[in-house]
Design a protein around this motif. Structure first.
Motif, PDB file in Angstrom:
ATOM      1  N   ALA A   1       0.846  -1.204   0.000  1.00 57.02           N
ATOM      2  CA  ALA A   1       0.000   0.000   0.000  1.00 57.02           C
ATOM      3  C   ALA A   1       0.881   1.253   0.000  1.00 57.02           C
ATOM      4  CB  ALA A   1      -0.934  -0.004   1.208  1.00 57.02           C
ATOM      5  N   VAL A   2       1.971   1.230   0.768  1.00 59.12           N
ATOM      6  CA  VAL A   2       2.859   2.401   0.834  1.00 59.12           C
ATOM      7  C   VAL A   2       3.541   2.609  -0.530  1.00 59.12           C
ATOM      8  CG1 VAL A   2       4.906   3.396   1.936  1.00 59.12           C
ATOM      9  CG2 VAL A   2       3.179   2.245   3.326  1.00 59.12           C
TER      10      VAL A   2
ATOM     11  N   ARG B   1       2.313   1.864  -3.441  1.00 64.12           N
ATOM     12  CA  ARG B   1       1.311   2.486  -4.319  1.00 64.12           C
ATOM     13  C   ARG B   1       1.092   3.945  -3.938  1.00 64.12           C
ATOM     14  NH1 ARG B   1      -1.308  -2.455  -3.610  1.00 64.12           N
ATOM     15  NH2 ARG B   1      -2.659  -1.550  -2.025  1.00 64.12           N
ATOM     16  N   ALA B   2       1.023   4.202  -2.623  1.00 66.77           N
ATOM     17  CA  ALA B   2       0.775   5.578  -2.149  1.00 66.77           C
ATOM     18  C   ALA B   2       1.834   6.535  -2.682  1.00 66.77           C
ATOM     19  CB  ALA B   2       0.758   5.611  -0.626  1.00 66.77           C
TER      20      ALA B   2
END
Lengths: 187, 187
Positions: free
Chosen positions: B178-179, B181-182
């Motif tokens: 997720a990080v 992608r963020a």
């Protein structure tokens, strides 16, 4: 005072006493004095200090994360981050939260109640706003609401309550955009 | 004991006393007793309790976030999240951190020192691993290391130190992804 007003006065007094002296030194006497009521009015509502504090703080913690329903995930997210950042910067919250966390580390009953209050409500918010976003096609099917909640609240909590580094609107915007990308939201 | 061994014994004693009784009730006497040294050995190194605790805890806090340099941003990120999650789940850390946060909320000197220690080191880690990743073309130019650090550490801190919800390797993997992608990392 009406019964509801008395309860409200006691709740306010508890929050202010917690911020001023902390859980360890908080006394029912001081709460009653500050609320302008007798000690019996307190004991009629809660049987002891621990129960009183947990019930009142859990309630405030729940109300501090709203259940937004704006029709757009991006806007729901903005609303949550904005309100949580305000709540965490509130003078009373910034005194009470670290104090209760320290008590929780030594008292399993406090830990359990606080965590249940925090986690249950926040997961409910996460499941609702993520679920609606998936239905509207804004987020991929199978998006994990658990991670979504941690990504929304974690950085704010870390920065405001732990590192105590000020944030501005620009930071909130960047954070919300990062969370949208993290979750693979469609633009 | 050699001078270095005495310092090490005192450092260990301080960490254990902090975990057991907390900052408020920690005494130089008890630290010296636990370390098996005289009180003068402590006062030769630090002039008072506050200075001693801050210097020792800041050092541990810095060492708990490593400066990884694996040649790949994804692997650096995995390493940081893994080590930080272990550190936050350590029995002593999970007692000491909330206690010092509570002291910090009441004592500006503690707050300032802790925040400087946390923030300075972590931003240095963030700037280094994000800077290297930008140079290697893994992250977009202009990636904000500040937000990157908050996204890496915030969710872990929130979940482990506040909500005290257990995590597993699957969670760590999802969080790291997720990080990535963020931050708009290239796969």
């Amino acid at each position: 005072m009406l019964r509801g007003d008395i309860t409200k006065a006691i709740r306010n007094a508890v929050m202010h006493e917690l911020a001023e002296v902390g859980y360890g030194r908080l006394s029912i006497e001081a709460v009653a004095r500050r609320a302008g009521v007798g000690k019996t009015a307190v004991y009629r509502r809660w049987s002891n200090k621990l129960e009183m504090v947990l019930e009142i703080v859990s309630g405030v913690a729940e109300r501090s994360v709203p259940m937004p329903d704006t029709g757009s995930f991006a806007t729901d997210l903005q609303l949550v981050t904005f309100i949580v950042s305000k709540a965490l910067q509130h003078r009373i919250a910034s005194q009470i939260i670290p104090d209760l966390m320290a008590e929780a580390a030594r008292n399993p009953k406090i830990a359990e109640t606080l965590q249940r209050a925090l986690r249950t409500h926040q997961l409910a918010v996460g499941e609702k706003i993520v679920g609606q976003a998936v239905e509207r096609g804004e987020l991929p099917a199978g998006t994990d609401p658990d991670i979504a909640v941690d990504l929304m609240l974690g950085p704010l909590y870390w920065r405001l309550a732990v590192a105590r580094t000020p944030i501005d609107d620009d930071y909130l915007e960047k954070l919300a955009a990062a969370v949208l990308r993290a979750l693979g939201a469609k633009a």
